[in-house]
Design an enzyme around this catalytic site. Structure first.
Site, short mmCIF file in Angstrom:
data_model
loop_
_atom_site.label_atom_id
_atom_site.label_comp_id
_atom_site.label_asym_id
_atom_site.label_seq_id
_atom_site.Cartn_x
_atom_site.Cartn_y
_atom_site.Cartn_z
N TYR A 197 13.35 -3.07 -4.35
CA TYR A 197 12.36 -3.17 -5.43
C TYR A 197 11.20 -2.21 -5.32
CZ TYR A 197 8.29 -5.15 -7.88
OH TYR A 197 7.18 -5.33 -8.66
N GLY A 243 0.30 0.25 -5.16
CA GLY A 243 -0.95 -0.49 -5.09
C GLY A 243 -1.87 -0.07 -6.22
N CYS A 297 0.82 -1.21 0.00
CA CYS A 297 0.00 0.00 0.00
C CYS A 297 0.85 1.26 0.00
CB CYS A 297 -0.86 0.09 1.26
SG CYS A 297 -1.80 -1.36 1.65
N ASN A 299 -0.43 1.44 5.98
CA ASN A 299 0.46 0.61 5.18
C ASN A 299 1.22 -0.30 6.14
OD1 ASN A 299 3.60 1.23 3.46
ND2 ASN A 299 2.20 -0.47 3.22
N GLY A 300 1.25 -1.59 5.81
CA GLY A 300 1.94 -2.55 6.67
C GLY A 300 0.99 -3.62 7.14
P1 AMP Z 1 9.92 -14.79 -10.72
O1 AMP Z 1 11.00 -15.09 -11.71
O2 AMP Z 1 8.62 -15.42 -11.15
O3 AMP Z 1 10.31 -15.14 -9.37
O4 AMP Z 1 9.63 -13.23 -10.77
C1 AMP Z 1 10.65 -12.31 -10.53
C2 AMP Z 1 10.15 -10.93 -10.88
O5 AMP Z 1 9.12 -10.53 -9.96
C3 AMP Z 1 11.26 -9.89 -10.78
O6 AMP Z 1 11.31 -9.18 -12.02
C4 AMP Z 1 10.83 -8.94 -9.67
O7 AMP Z 1 11.06 -7.60 -10.02
C5 AMP Z 1 9.36 -9.20 -9.51
N1 AMP Z 1 8.96 -9.08 -8.09
C6 AMP Z 1 9.66 -9.41 -7.01
N2 AMP Z 1 8.97 -9.20 -5.87
C7 AMP Z 1 7.78 -8.70 -6.22
C8 AMP Z 1 6.61 -8.27 -5.50
N3 AMP Z 1 6.54 -8.31 -4.17
N4 AMP Z 1 5.55 -7.82 -6.21
C9 AMP Z 1 5.60 -7.80 -7.56
N5 AMP Z 1 6.69 -8.18 -8.30
C10 AMP Z 1 7.75 -8.64 -7.65
#
Ligand code: AMP
Length: 471
Positions: A254, A35, A9, A109-110
């Protein structure tokens, strides 16, 4: 049914501006990446609170007419993401109640990790809950409190909660913001000087919201701090002693925007540093450094700079992909990823490529991207990840799957390399990550997703994990 624990969020709060709702709306635009499922704004004018919340994107929900109806000099806003089953409008925030303390709206958020226990206790005493969100327990605890002032009632409520919360509470004539004593999730404070020397107070999950509305970043709301702003002015107080700081390192890896300052540090700077250290820890003889956009861009810049290998945007992202799309009836291999990313053959053909991304969760997307780069003619694909292997779920507000779905929880780096079909795979070490976010000996971040060591006691962790993934 209590389904929460699976959301990411963004929050924003404005006090002391004649167009508070409008500024909150702009702030939410800047926080949209935190979000995309629902958004809402509550505004107060001294006499009442008005609220609008809906499913969807900020730009679609808030028309000029809707924003125009949210009158007042104070406003709070929220944008929320959660996965299937948990996507009902009742869970969209801000939540609103009219209770013994008058109208109240709250956004947070959290994840409050003991919300289930607190909720059960409250239900035993007769409380009736509307939503399945943990935020609602805060409102109930406030309503139950015998404390005289709203701030004291909120304080009493917060002292009963565990886990992560950066929250904003709006009453008809005042606003309170507060952060959990570990400071898991970010919350920054900004100021805007209005004509006549009046001050407008701004709060947001990330400072990119301040940049958009022209507010100046002042500092962080401190862990364990509560800030009350009302007709009598602004006061800052520690409602409890701060504990060991546990800022979510994944915000730097990220989640936050690179143009934000988060926990007092530039996200871009952290990410470039992650890339630099990654290049030192896992060098490779290659022709180009290519990021997975957008998540890998800043780290790839750092990697390229440190290694001297040229940086190229060899993958292009389509930013306009919605959550649902019509798939072709005949299966196209790796269709979902193709919709989002497309390689530039001209930059990749015959090249030895260092492919940089921020993390591998399940590994399935990463494999598709490696295949895509190879399909565009790359001779070698060396995958570099700007954080350590993700081995444990987050219970503090980041959407990670169950442990059994985390590829690194059960596989060696070599096994993961094979799975994603890369020629080599290198993760940034934990020490490298600590250095990149400028953590000194006295650690200030939470690394639980990489270590499995959680900074708070998690009562009933099995149920918590279960709740998190019940859909
Ligand atoms: P995967 O290879 O299926 O594990 O997906 C990895 C990708 O998911 C990477 O490009 C990350 O940037 C993205 N990613 C990592 N954590 C999250 C998250 N919490 N929410 C959305 N995307 C994520």
């Amino acid at each position: 049914m209590f389904e929460k624990f699976r959301e990411e969020c963004g929050v924003v709060a404005i006090y002391g501006h004649p167009e508070a709702a409008n500024l909150a709306y702009l702030g939410l635009h800047a926080l949209q990446h935190r979000g995309q499922e629902s958004a809402g704004i509550a505004a107060a004018n001294g006499r009442e609170i008005s609220l609008h919340r809906a499913m969807g994107l900020v730009a679609d929900i808030f028309t000029p007419e809707v924003v125009g109806r949210l009158a007042g000099y104070a406003a709070i806003g929220h944008t929320r993401y959660s996965t299937a089953g948990d996507t009902v409008l009742e869970n969209a925030q801000p939540l609103y109640v009219n209770c013994n303390r008058g109208p109240l709206a709250i956004a947070h958020n959290g994840n409050i990790t003991n919300a289930l226990e607190v909720r059960r206790e409250l239900e035993r005493e007769g409380s009736i809950f509307h939503a399945s969100s943990d935020t609602e327990v805060v409102l109930h605890l406030i309503a139950h409190s015998r404390e005289a002032s709203l701030a004291s009632a909120l304080r009493e409520a917060l002292l009963q909660l565990d886990g992560a919360f950066s929250l904003v509470l709006l009453a008809k004539d005042r606003m309170i913001v507060a952060r959990d004593p570990h400071g898991f999730r970010p919350l920054a404070m900004g100021l805007m000087e209005l004509s006549g020397g009046k001050m407008c107070y701004c709060f947001a999950s990330e400072t990119c919201a301040f940049d958009l509305i022209g507010a100046v970043y002042v500092n962080e709301v401190q862990p364990g701090e509560m800030i009350v702003i009302g007709p009598e002015g602004m006061t800052r107080q520690q409602y409890t002693v701060p504990r060991q700081p546990a800022h979510c390192v994944f915000e730097h890896v990220y989640f936050s925007r690179p143009d934000s300052i988060v926990f007092g540090r530039s996200v871009q700077l952290s990410r470039e540093m992650m890339g630099r250290l990654l290049a030192l820890e896992h060098p490779v003889d290659a022709d180009v450094v290519v990021p997975v956009p957008d998540s890998g861009v800043a780290a790839a810049l750092g990697y390229a700079d440190e290694s001297g290998i040229p940086f190229r945007m060899g993958l292009i992202r389509n930013h306009y992909v919605g959550r649902t799309f019509i798939e072709p009836t005949q299966a196209i291999r790796d269709f979902g990823v193709r919709l989002k990313l497309n390689p530039i053959r001209h930059l990749l053909n015959g090249k030895r490529v260092v492919l940089v991304d921020d993390s591998i969760v399940r590994g399935t997307t990463s494999r598709k991207i490696v295949r895509m780069v190879r399909g565009a003619g790359a001779r070698e694909v060396h995958l570099r990840i700007s954080c350590p292997p993700t081995i444990s779920p987050c219970y503090y507000g980041v959407d990670t799957p169950r442990k059994r779905e985390l590829i690194a929880a059960h596989n060696s780096v070599e096994a993961i390399r094979k799975f994603v079909e890369a020629d080599s795979l290198g993760y940034l070490s934990l020490e490298g990550l600590r250095r990149a976010v400028d953590d000194d000996d006295r650690l200030t971040h939470c690394y639980a997703c990489y270590t499995g060591v959680y900074p708070t006691e998690l009562v009933n962790i099995d149920e918590l994990a279960d709740t998190k993934h019940r859909v």
